[in-house]
Design a protein around this motif. Structure first.
Motif, PDB file in Angstrom:
ATOM      1  N   ASP A 104      -6.969   8.711  -0.969  1.00 39.83           N
ATOM      2  CA  ASP A 104      -5.933   9.781  -0.199  1.00 39.83           C
ATOM      3  C   ASP A 104      -5.799  10.732  -1.104  1.00 39.83           C
ATOM      4  N   GLN A 149      -7.251  -1.337  -6.996  1.00 35.47           N
ATOM      5  CA  GLN A 149      -6.119  -0.805  -6.110  1.00 35.47           C
ATOM      6  C   GLN A 149      -6.131   0.809  -6.116  1.00 35.47           C
ATOM      7  N   VAL A 205      -2.321  11.069  -2.992  1.00 40.20           N
ATOM      8  CA  VAL A 205      -1.798   9.823  -4.041  1.00 40.20           C
ATOM      9  C   VAL A 205      -2.469  10.144  -5.442  1.00 40.20           C
ATOM     10  N   GLN A 229      -8.732   2.550  -4.788  1.00 42.08           N
ATOM     11  CA  GLN A 229      -8.577   2.806  -3.290  1.00 42.08           C
ATOM     12  C   GLN A 229      -7.538   3.527  -2.608  1.00 42.08           C
ATOM     13  N   TRP A 230      -6.465   3.522  -3.415  1.00 40.72           N
ATOM     14  CA  TRP A 230      -5.368   4.327  -3.008  1.00 40.72           C
ATOM     15  C   TRP A 230      -5.457   5.844  -3.315  1.00 40.72           C
ATOM     16  N   SER A 231      -6.144   6.258  -4.298  1.00 38.85           N
ATOM     17  CA  SER A 231      -6.348   7.576  -4.597  1.00 38.85           C
ATOM     18  C   SER A 231      -7.565   8.305  -3.816  1.00 38.85           C
ATOM     19  N   ASP A 277       0.839  -1.193  -0.104  1.00 38.13           N
ATOM     20  CA  ASP A 277      -0.009  -0.090   0.053  1.00 38.13           C
ATOM     21  C   ASP A 277       0.771   1.260  -0.177  1.00 38.13           C
ATOM     22  N   ARG A 334       0.622   4.360   0.669  1.00 39.21           N
ATOM     23  CA  ARG A 334       0.420   5.229   1.709  1.00 39.21           C
ATOM     24  C   ARG A 334       1.018   4.741   3.090  1.00 39.21           C
TER      25      ARG A 334
END
Length: 195
Positions: free
Chosen positions: A85, A78, A88, A81-83, A35, A37
């Protein structure tokens, strides 16, 4: 006052090198997906100066859903999910399927995209430091120019047990070595996505 840091992740390199070093032989890569983050949190904590990673840039290939529907869906999930934040940004380029299915698909243009963005952000001088997590020596020319022109403070990161990117005949740039415990702290199991 906290230093502003931008973290660049050569994602395929980060994932496969860590997988090769720290996972048992035969463990599928989707069982241990780093991950970004969490990686950023570790780099942020390890810097000698009080720092805040304000920009996390993830560079990776994207499978073609016509050739690899499940990996493409996982890749999309993925990235989504990461974006969530706002720090990111996932920069993806379509994988090249020349020779498929005999030959595995390959990333094309990722190294160039990372090098261009490193240079671009260094010239803009918006960050106190840039940190590149990769072991790919194709990225050394960008690091050399940034150091030579004194555009920005440059650091690298790699997994312990892997050779860090270094300028010729030096121990620069400074390297953050992440270890097995760090790997275990940042990976997520995406195997449920495949069922």
């Amino acid at each position: 006052m906290s230093e502003r840091v931008a973290l660049f992740l050569d994602y395929q390199n980060v994932h496969l090198v860590g997988h090769g070093l720290y996972e048992s032989f035969g463990t599928p890569p989707f069982n241990c997906v780093p991950d970004p983050r969490r990686v950023a949190s570790i780099v942020e904590q390890r810097r000698s100066r009080t720092s805040q990673v304000t920009d996390i840039r993830v560079y990776r290939g994207r499978p073609d859903p016509n050739h690899q529907p499940t990996p493409a869906s996982a890749n999309d999930a993925q990235a989504a999910q990461w974006s969530r934040d706002p720090r990111v940004e996932v920069i993806r380029r379509q994988l090249n399927y020349r020779g498929w299915p005999k030959d595995p698909p390959r990333e094309k243009g990722i190294d160039v995209a990372i090098a261009v963005d490193l240079m671009h952000l260094a010239f803009r001088r918006e960050y106190d430091a840039l940190v590149l997590f990769s072991g790919d020596t194709d990225l050394l020319p960008a690091i050399e120019v940034i150091k030579e022109l004194r555009l920005c403070h440059m650091e690298v990161a790699c997994w312990s047990g892997h050779r860090p990117l270094r300028l010729p005949n030096s121990r620069l740039p400074y390297c953050h070595f992440l270890n097995r415990a760090d790997w275990n702290a940042v990976v997520e199991d995406w195997s449920d996505f495949r069922s």
